[in-house]
Write a protein that holds these residues in place. Structure first.
Motif, PDB file in Angstrom:
ATOM      1  N   GLY A   8       5.870   2.436   7.213  1.00  0.00           N
ATOM      2  CA  GLY A   8       7.126   3.760   7.090  1.00  0.00           C
ATOM      3  C   GLY A   8       6.250   4.794   6.204  1.00  0.00           C
ATOM      4  N   ARG A   9       7.041   6.008   6.498  1.00  0.00           N
ATOM      5  CA  ARG A   9       6.838   6.942   5.741  1.00  0.00           C
ATOM      6  C   ARG A   9       7.976   7.735   5.226  1.00  0.00           C
TER       7      ARG A   9
ATOM      8  N   THR B   9       0.879  -1.309  -0.045  1.00  0.00           N
ATOM      9  CA  THR B   9      -0.174  -0.012   0.072  1.00  0.00           C
ATOM     10  C   THR B   9       0.877   1.195   0.032  1.00  0.00           C
ATOM     11  N   LEU B  10       0.234   2.128  -0.519  1.00  0.00           N
ATOM     12  CA  LEU B  10       0.766   3.768  -0.338  1.00  0.00           C
ATOM     13  C   LEU B  10      -0.256   4.561  -0.495  1.00  0.00           C
ATOM     14  N   LYS B  11      -0.159   5.567   0.840  1.00  0.00           N
ATOM     15  CA  LYS B  11      -1.037   6.492   0.944  1.00  0.00           C
ATOM     16  C   LYS B  11      -0.374   7.877   1.127  1.00  0.00           C
ATOM     17  N   PRO B  12      -0.983   9.006   0.440  1.00  0.00           N
ATOM     18  CA  PRO B  12      -0.601  10.248   0.330  1.00  0.00           C
ATOM     19  C   PRO B  12      -1.013  10.758   1.976  1.00  0.00           C
TER      20      PRO B  12
ATOM     21  N   HIS C 244       5.913   2.038 -10.645  1.00  0.00           N
ATOM     22  CA  HIS C 244       6.994   1.990  -9.775  1.00  0.00           C
ATOM     23  C   HIS C 244       7.226   1.577  -8.387  1.00  0.00           C
ATOM     24  N   VAL C 245       6.098   1.602  -7.520  1.00  0.00           N
ATOM     25  CA  VAL C 245       6.205   1.006  -6.088  1.00  0.00           C
ATOM     26  C   VAL C 245       5.360   0.065  -5.677  1.00  0.00           C
ATOM     27  N   ILE C 246       3.821   0.049  -5.913  1.00  0.00           N
ATOM     28  CA  ILE C 246       3.036  -0.789  -5.515  1.00  0.00           C
ATOM     29  C   ILE C 246       3.212  -1.976  -6.440  1.00  0.00           C
TER      30      ILE C 246
ATOM     31  N   MET D 120       3.789  13.775   2.131  1.00  0.00           N
ATOM     32  CA  MET D 120       4.582  12.633   2.245  1.00  0.00           C
ATOM     33  C   MET D 120       3.747  11.393   2.056  1.00  0.00           C
ATOM     34  N   LEU D 121       4.152  10.131   2.021  1.00  0.00           N
ATOM     35  CA  LEU D 121       3.476   9.190   1.744  1.00  0.00           C
ATOM     36  C   LEU D 121       3.711   7.860   2.852  1.00  0.00           C
ATOM     37  N   SER D 122       2.642   7.375   3.367  1.00  0.00           N
ATOM     38  CA  SER D 122       2.889   6.253   4.020  1.00  0.00           C
ATOM     39  C   SER D 122       2.758   5.076   3.085  1.00  0.00           C
ATOM     40  N   TRP D 123       3.547   3.929   3.645  1.00  0.00           N
ATOM     41  CA  TRP D 123       3.598   2.675   2.593  1.00  0.00           C
ATOM     42  C   TRP D 123       3.524   1.486   3.690  1.00  0.00           C
TER      43      TRP D 123
END
Length: 155
Positions: free
Chosen positions: A60-61, A29-32, A103-105, A41-44
């Motif tokens: 993490g952030r 997951t990735l949340k703004p 690129h991330v999830i 920032m983003l929380s992952w």
């Protein structure tokens, strides 16, 4: 740097990782978010995909770099390198804009996790490349073996 959000990832509740170590993980997951000081920032959330801790997650952030605050770029580059990108590719992704879905999830990478050690302390995470993960794991194994040999020491 721009981050494009296309995936709705709101489930950030699973069994938390509590053991110190270096783990192969998949970003789930990735949340703004916005920090207390007003920075974007983003929380992952990443799930361990191998070993005894498989299925455990850590969180993490990561701040989004700006013209005034450039230092978070290094953390982004390290995360993207952890996913197997070269440094040059990671820089290109950063310059073109990070797409959460591309690129991330779902990306697999390596993460060193250190749990909080007492009241008021927080767990720490560091994205590492596969080469660094293997090197640090070997060093930790050597240190553990050396400590095992010292059990009979009087101090």
């Amino acid at each position: 740097m721009a981050v494009i959000f296309r995936v709705d990832t709101d489930d950030m509740n699973s069994g938390k990782l509590e053991e110190r170590g270096i783990f192969k993980v998949e970003v789930k997951t990735l949340k703004p978010e916005v920090s207390k000081s007003g920075n974007s920032m983003l929380s992952w959330m990443a799930e361990v995909v191998e070993g005894d801790q498989k299925g455990c997650v850590c969180y993490g952030r990561i701040l989004i770099p700006t013209a005034e605050m450039k230092w978070p770029r290094q953390r982004w580059l390290k995360m993207l390198e952890s996913f197997g990108n070269t440094l040059e590719d990671a820089k290109g992704i950063m310059d073109d804009g990070v797409d959460d879905e591309l690129h991330v999830i779902g990306q697999h990478g390596w993460l060193e996790f250190t749990p909080g050690v007492g009241e008021g302390s927080f767990p720490e995470t560091e994205w590492v490349t596969e080469k660094e993960a293997k090197s640090r794991t070997a060093i930790a194994a050597e240190a553990a073996a050396a400590r095992a040999d010292m059990e009979d020491m009087p101090f």
